[in-house]
Motif scaffolding. Structure first.
Motif, PDB file in Angstrom:
ATOM      1  N   LEU A 210       0.833  -1.202   0.000  1.00  0.00           N
ATOM      2  CA  LEU A 210       0.000   0.000   0.000  1.00  0.00           C
ATOM      3  C   LEU A 210       0.871   1.257   0.000  1.00  0.00           C
ATOM      4  CD1 LEU A 210      -2.897   1.216   0.340  1.00  0.00           C
ATOM      5  CD2 LEU A 210      -2.524   1.074   2.809  1.00  0.00           C
ATOM      6  N   LEU A 211       1.881   1.247   0.859  1.00  0.00           N
ATOM      7  CA  LEU A 211       2.781   2.397   0.970  1.00  0.00           C
ATOM      8  C   LEU A 211       3.561   2.610  -0.319  1.00  0.00           C
ATOM      9  CD1 LEU A 211       4.106   1.645   4.584  1.00  0.00           C
ATOM     10  CD2 LEU A 211       2.628   3.564   3.950  1.00  0.00           C
ATOM     11  N   VAL A 212       4.040   1.523  -0.896  1.00  0.00           N
ATOM     12  CA  VAL A 212       4.850   1.649  -2.112  1.00  0.00           C
ATOM     13  C   VAL A 212       3.987   2.148  -3.277  1.00  0.00           C
ATOM     14  CG1 VAL A 212       6.228   0.390  -3.814  1.00  0.00           C
ATOM     15  CG2 VAL A 212       6.553  -0.052  -1.368  1.00  0.00           C
ATOM     16  N   ARG A 213       2.764   1.619  -3.381  1.00  0.00           N
ATOM     17  CA  ARG A 213       1.898   2.054  -4.477  1.00  0.00           C
ATOM     18  C   ARG A 213       1.623   3.554  -4.398  1.00  0.00           C
ATOM     19  NH1 ARG A 213      -2.986  -1.557  -3.805  1.00  0.00           N
ATOM     20  NH2 ARG A 213      -4.097  -0.002  -5.031  1.00  0.00           N
ATOM     21  N   ALA A 214       1.319   4.014  -3.199  1.00  0.00           N
ATOM     22  CA  ALA A 214       1.010   5.437  -3.041  1.00  0.00           C
ATOM     23  C   ALA A 214       2.254   6.293  -3.273  1.00  0.00           C
ATOM     24  CB  ALA A 214       0.440   5.686  -1.648  1.00  0.00           C
ATOM     25  N   THR A 215       3.413   5.812  -2.817  1.00  0.00           N
ATOM     26  CA  THR A 215       4.645   6.577  -3.018  1.00  0.00           C
ATOM     27  C   THR A 215       4.958   6.688  -4.514  1.00  0.00           C
ATOM     28  OG1 THR A 215       5.418   5.699  -0.912  1.00  0.00           O
ATOM     29  CG2 THR A 215       7.049   6.828  -2.250  1.00  0.00           C
ATOM     30  N   LYS A 216       4.706   5.600  -5.241  1.00  0.00           N
ATOM     31  CA  LYS A 216       4.922   5.638  -6.694  1.00  0.00           C
ATOM     32  C   LYS A 216       4.048   6.713  -7.339  1.00  0.00           C
ATOM     33  CE  LYS A 216       6.083   0.962  -8.303  1.00  0.00           C
ATOM     34  NZ  LYS A 216       5.373  -0.284  -8.698  1.00  0.00           N
ATOM     35  N   ARG A 217       2.788   6.760  -6.940  1.00  0.00           N
ATOM     36  CA  ARG A 217       1.894   7.787  -7.503  1.00  0.00           C
ATOM     37  C   ARG A 217       2.430   9.178  -7.184  1.00  0.00           C
ATOM     38  NH1 ARG A 217      -3.452   5.604  -7.801  1.00  0.00           N
ATOM     39  NH2 ARG A 217      -3.201   3.482  -8.570  1.00  0.00           N
ATOM     40  N   ALA A 218       2.839   9.373  -5.952  1.00  0.00           N
ATOM     41  CA  ALA A 218       3.372  10.683  -5.551  1.00  0.00           C
ATOM     42  C   ALA A 218       4.642  10.988  -6.332  1.00  0.00           C
ATOM     43  CB  ALA A 218       3.642  10.709  -4.051  1.00  0.00           C
ATOM     44  N   GLY A 219       5.427   9.950  -6.611  1.00  0.00           N
ATOM     45  CA  GLY A 219       6.647  10.112  -7.399  1.00  0.00           C
ATOM     46  C   GLY A 219       6.327  10.552  -8.827  1.00  0.00           C
ATOM     47  N   GLU A 220       5.311   9.903  -9.408  1.00  0.00           N
ATOM     48  CA  GLU A 220       4.913  10.277 -10.769  1.00  0.00           C
ATOM     49  C   GLU A 220       4.391  11.706 -10.808  1.00  0.00           C
ATOM     50  OE1 GLU A 220       2.080   7.199 -11.413  1.00  0.00           O
ATOM     51  OE2 GLU A 220       3.647   5.651 -11.526  1.00  0.00           O
ATOM     52  N   GLN A 221       3.620  12.039  -9.795  1.00  0.00           N
ATOM     53  CA  GLN A 221       3.014  13.364  -9.737  1.00  0.00           C
ATOM     54  C   GLN A 221       4.058  14.470  -9.630  1.00  0.00           C
ATOM     55  OE1 GLN A 221       0.555  13.765  -6.245  1.00  0.00           O
ATOM     56  NE2 GLN A 221       0.521  15.991  -6.395  1.00  0.00           N
ATOM     57  N   THR A 222       5.108  14.235  -8.823  1.00  0.00           N
ATOM     58  CA  THR A 222       6.086  15.287  -8.537  1.00  0.00           C
ATOM     59  C   THR A 222       7.370  15.150  -9.334  1.00  0.00           C
ATOM     60  OG1 THR A 222       6.980  13.925  -6.766  1.00  0.00           O
ATOM     61  CG2 THR A 222       5.324  15.561  -6.136  1.00  0.00           C
ATOM     62  N   GLY A 223       7.594  13.986  -9.925  1.00  0.00           N
ATOM     63  CA  GLY A 223       8.857  13.749 -10.618  1.00  0.00           C
ATOM     64  C   GLY A 223      10.020  13.494  -9.669  1.00  0.00           C
ATOM     65  N   LEU A 224       9.729  13.327  -8.380  1.00  0.00           N
ATOM     66  CA  LEU A 224      10.805  13.121  -7.405  1.00  0.00           C
ATOM     67  C   LEU A 224      11.142  11.635  -7.293  1.00  0.00           C
ATOM     68  CD1 LEU A 224       9.619  15.560  -4.595  1.00  0.00           C
ATOM     69  CD2 LEU A 224      11.466  15.902  -6.257  1.00  0.00           C
ATOM     70  N   ARG A 225      12.432  11.326  -7.231  1.00  0.00           N
ATOM     71  CA  ARG A 225      12.868   9.946  -7.136  1.00  0.00           C
ATOM     72  C   ARG A 225      13.572   9.649  -5.816  1.00  0.00           C
ATOM     73  NH1 ARG A 225       9.622   7.665  -9.599  1.00  0.00           N
ATOM     74  NH2 ARG A 225      10.843   5.760  -9.696  1.00  0.00           N
ATOM     75  N   ARG A 226      13.653  10.645  -4.961  1.00  0.00           N
ATOM     76  CA  ARG A 226      14.304  10.412  -3.659  1.00  0.00           C
ATOM     77  C   ARG A 226      13.237  10.343  -2.574  1.00  0.00           C
ATOM     78  NH1 ARG A 226      18.628  15.033  -2.963  1.00  0.00           N
ATOM     79  NH2 ARG A 226      16.749  16.246  -3.316  1.00  0.00           N
ATOM     80  N   VAL A 227      13.320   9.307  -1.742  1.00  0.00           N
ATOM     81  CA  VAL A 227      12.373   9.184  -0.633  1.00  0.00           C
ATOM     82  C   VAL A 227      13.145   9.146   0.681  1.00  0.00           C
ATOM     83  CG1 VAL A 227      10.456   7.885   0.347  1.00  0.00           C
ATOM     84  CG2 VAL A 227      10.985   7.671  -2.059  1.00  0.00           C
ATOM     85  N   ALA A 228      12.748  10.009   1.602  1.00  0.00           N
ATOM     86  CA  ALA A 228      13.318   9.971   2.950  1.00  0.00           C
ATOM     87  C   ALA A 228      12.319   9.265   3.869  1.00  0.00           C
ATOM     88  CB  ALA A 228      13.585  11.388   3.440  1.00  0.00           C
ATOM     89  N   LEU A 229      12.803   8.298   4.649  1.00  0.00           N
ATOM     90  CA  LEU A 229      11.934   7.551   5.559  1.00  0.00           C
ATOM     91  C   LEU A 229      12.220   7.933   6.997  1.00  0.00           C
ATOM     92  CD1 LEU A 229      12.212   3.916   4.119  1.00  0.00           C
ATOM     93  CD2 LEU A 229      10.522   5.664   3.598  1.00  0.00           C
TER      94      LEU A 229
END
Ligand SMILES: [Zn+2]
Ligand SMILES: [Zn+2]
Length: 790
Positions: A713-732
């Motif tokens: 669930l988390l990965v799917r949503a992060t992917k969408r947010a990544g597509e939306q913003t063009g950002l490829r870096r995730v801080a946890l």
């Protein structure tokens, strides 16, 4: 030529025959910054220069260490190559600047007096475990410090906990009251001695001493006899309060259940695991699996408590079951002071409970008088000593996830070493969160995160907080220009900030601070995606956040998505009774029909409370909304029958993780967009879980399917947010990441999805990191203000 001086008569040995017969002579000046004072750096440079047959000088100054060397180009090159690579164990070089100067011959190598009246930026080293050299002397019957429990040298011993003020000199430490005997003084003054300027230097004749008292204050034994008597008392089942480096421990035989349960009763600590100190690494291995990185942590100079997986079958006498109930892990550590070494040498069972000397949630006791008073109902005996602890410091706690060491509590052995920043910061104080509080002061390229202070829920911890702020300001000589604090109006750290009326303040949202702390720690620049998985923090909309996808760009934070908010029935009370979250999820699945559809679950919980809470849920009374990931864990753990109430923070979630067994399948959550935000809806997951529970599916399988489902669930949503913003870096960041299963699989899955994943390395992912994030955001704010109003 200086290099031909009598002392260095060996001829130059160039390996290359084509080299000039007379080597070219050079002179260089170097300056080093970092932890380079009070750690044996000047003698190190002296000896290194000798080894490379160079002349020159070295000295301390306000910024660190400065040196000059003269000799052949080849020798200087070798020297400069070795200089940052072979430093003394406690040193940490952050910057090395080298300039070449016109050659001038110099005679021999000198240690010059310090320059500047105050070493304003000299960093104080953390306390460090006894070194191998001192250990050898400690066990050598012919050594004058044989069995001396306070043996130390420039490479080891107390630092931060004994410093009262800077510069770091003996008379500004709690060693001030002990004057050195001639033998110790001679070592202290000899640049070639291992104890050159070792401020806590001491011996049997001139240094601190230990003694043993009973709970009534009667002295039973002194000196070595006291240390020999304690193991006998422990063998008879006594609880002994032992004064250590940063405070008192309560020590007890870890193999005897009746002793462990007595300690629990007296300490009012129901089920929270106890850490165990083992005599040696082999003893740890008898009970726990230890991989290479874990061994590295256990043996490191910081000597944290390391969470290790227990062996189901093991050698040696069984450990008491009550040490860590329902826990597949054990917090293990090795002796780190000479006093511990002597104690453990005498312990037949090779394993002692060594838990913080305090009652339930109060700060660790550090003062002798305080110990007599506050620990008299817990300890049968007291092993005291007369070296005062100026700054209390708990044991640090660490673990290894994906081969990377991670801190869960950062205190003794780590504080006050700074987190080094990628770009200069303003002087800001971050006051941290409510639980697991730390404070942070920034200056230039350094962020000083304090030791773990504790949960700011009582007056003792608040005092400890105030003392720590004061002390750090003093020894670091930082005058903050801004106080950054949490957005939560009720946190004591927020209220304290608002009382600092001479300083401007800035509120930083909790999860913004979480992600900003990763950004600061990992030296990231520009916008990143942040995934904050946490208990609960006050959100900008007045609800409680904690399962957030953010876009963080310095001072700016945008909420891109979050877990679907659910009611928190009864507010904060829900935290102690995870079944309330279970009820909240069931109600959200079927409002108005909860009783008829889920009666089989409701009947497991207190009937009266259930009906009151259901009414509150229906009417929306005292049900603040929360998107907290920690509360989701509580809810599902309670549904699965793990726990209905907890005795310490995160207990249900931890036991839910521990229950996990290898199994197929995953529950499927839902990601959708609502009003421009990505909603991660775990209700389908909860629904499937409920069905599985009704089928009688094993708890381990439920846990596995939940963990995998949440990760997806988390990965799917992060992917969408990544597509939306063009950002490829995730801080946890966030306390939920203390869950190893989730951390491990989430990091791997995000990487597999093409993200660069950034996690904490030097500070914990839980609320201990908040103060750094606040200070970082505060500093960016000041810098923007300066740009806009020049
Ligand atoms: Zn030493
Ligand atoms: Zn002495």
């Amino acid at each position: 030529m200086a290099f031909m001086a009598a002392k260095r008569s060996e001829p130059y040995q160039g390996s290359n025959l084509l080299m000039e017969a007379v080597p070219s002579m050079k002179r260089c000046r170097a300056r080093l910054r970092g932890i380079v004072q009070g750690v044996g750096f000047r003698p190190y440079v002296f000896q290194l220069a000798e080894a490379h047959r160079l002349n020159g000088w070295v000295r301390n100054d306000t910024d660190g260490v400065e040196l000059e060397v003269a000799g052949t180009g080849v020798n200087i090159e070798g020297f400069l190559r070795d200089l940052p690579a072979r430093t003394p164990p406690l040193a940490r070089v952050v910057e090395l600047e080298v300039h070449e100067l016109p050659f001038e011959p110099m005679e021999s190598f000198h240690i010059l007096p310090s320059r500047g009246d105050r070493p304003r930026r000299a960093l104080i080293s953390p306390d460090t475990c006894v070194c191998e050299d001192c250990l050898r002397e400690l066990r050598d019957p012919d050594d004058r410090r044989y069995r001396y429990p306070f043996i130390n040298c420039t490479n080891c011993g107390p630092r931060y906990t004994i410093v009262r003020d800077v510069p770091y000199d003996r008379h500004r430490t709690t060693m001030a009251s002990f004057s050195m005997c001639p033998a110790c003084r001679k070592e202290y003054e000899d640049p070639l001695d291992r104890r050159f300027h070792a401020q806590p230097n001491a011996c049997w004749d001139c240094g601190p001493q230990a003694w043993l008292e009973d709970a009534g204050g009667k002295v039973l034994a002194q000196g070595d006899e006291a240390l020999r008597e304690v193991p006998r008392l422990l063998a008879r089942g006594a609880v002994v309060a032992v004064k250590g480096l940063g405070g008192f421990h309560l020590a007890a035989d870890a193999t005897r259940e009746e002793v462990v349960s007595r300690l629990r009763r007296r300490k009012i600590r129901e089920e929270k695991p106890f850490a165990v100190m083992f005599a040696g690494l082999e003893d740890v291995r008898d009970y726990c699996k230890v991989n290479e990185q874990e061994e590295g942590l256990l043996r490191s100079a910081s000597r944290p408590i390391v969470l290790l997986e227990r062996r189901p079958v093991h050698a040696g006498p069984p450990l008491a079951p009550g040490l860590a109930p329902r826990n597949r892990f054990l917090g293990a550590f090795l002796p780190y002071t000479p006093l511990h070494v002597l104690l453990m040498d005498g312990i037949r069972c090779r394993a002692l409970v060594m838990t913080s000397g305090n009652q339930s949630d109060e700060p660790i006791v550090a003062d002798n008088e305080e110990a007599r008073e506050r620990l008299k109902h817990i300890a049968d005996h007291f092993l005291f000593h007369d070296r005062d602890i100026h700054m209390r410091c708990d044991d640090s706690v660490a673990c290894v996830i994906r081969s990377v060491p991670r801190l869960l509590r950062r205190a003794r052995g780590y504080a006050p070493a700074p987190v080094f920043l990628a770009s200069p910061a303003e002087a800001v104080l971050g006051t941290g969160a409510g639980l697991k509080n730390t404070v942070c002061l920034t200056r230039d390229r350094e962020a000083f995160v304090s030791q773990h202070i504790g949960d700011l829920e009582n007056i003792e911890t608040l005092r400890s907080f105030e003392r720590t702020v004061q002390h750090l300001r003093k020894i670091l000589e930082i005058r903050p220009r801004l106080v950054a604090h949490d957005l939560h109006p009720d946190y004591l750290s927020t209220q304290w900030a608002s009382r600092q009326d001479r300083l401007p303040t800035l509120a930083v949202q909790h999860h913004h601070a979480h992600i900003a702390s990763v950004v600061a720690e990992r030296g990231l620049a520009g916008p990143v995606l942040g995934l904050a998985l946490d208990g609960a923090g006050y959100g900008t909309d007045g609800t409680f956040w904690g399962g957030e996808i953010l876009r963080v760009d310095g001072e700016r934070m945008d909420r891109l998505g979050h877990l679907r908010p659910v009611p928190l029935p009864g507010g904060d009370g829900a935290v102690r009774e995870p079944w309330r979250m279970a009820l909240s999820y069931l109600w959200t699945l079927a409002p108005g029909r909860t009783e008829s559809l889920y009666g089989d679950f409701l009947e497991r919980w207190p009937a009266e409370k259930v009906s009151v809470l259901l009414q509150m849920l229906e009417k929306g009374i005292n049900c603040p909304r929360t998107s907290s990931c920690g509360r989701l864990f509580d809810g599902v753990a309670a549904l699965a029958g793990i726990r209905t109430r907890i005795t310490h923070e995160g207990q249900a979630a931890m036991e839910w993780e521990q229950a996990l067994a290898p199994a197929e399948g995953a529950y499927e959550g839902d990601v959708r967009q609502e009003e421009g935000e990505w909603i991660m809806d775990p209700l389908p997951i909860v629904n499937e879980l409920v069905e599985d529970i009704r089928k009688g599916t094993l708890t381990g399988v439920l846990s596995a399917r939940f963990h995998r489902g949440l990760e997806r669930l988390l990965v799917r949503a992060t992917k969408r947010a990544g597509e939306q913003t063009g950002l490829r870096r995730v801080a946890l960041s966030g306390g939920v990441l203390q869950n190893r299963c989730l951390s491990r699989s989430l990091e791997a899955a995000l990487e597999a999805a093409g993200f660069q994943v950034h996690t904490h390395r030097e500070i914990p992912p839980n609320d201990a990191c908040i103060s750094l994030g606040q200070a970082h955001v505060g500093s960016l704010y000041l810098q923007r203000m300066a740009r806009e109003n020049p």
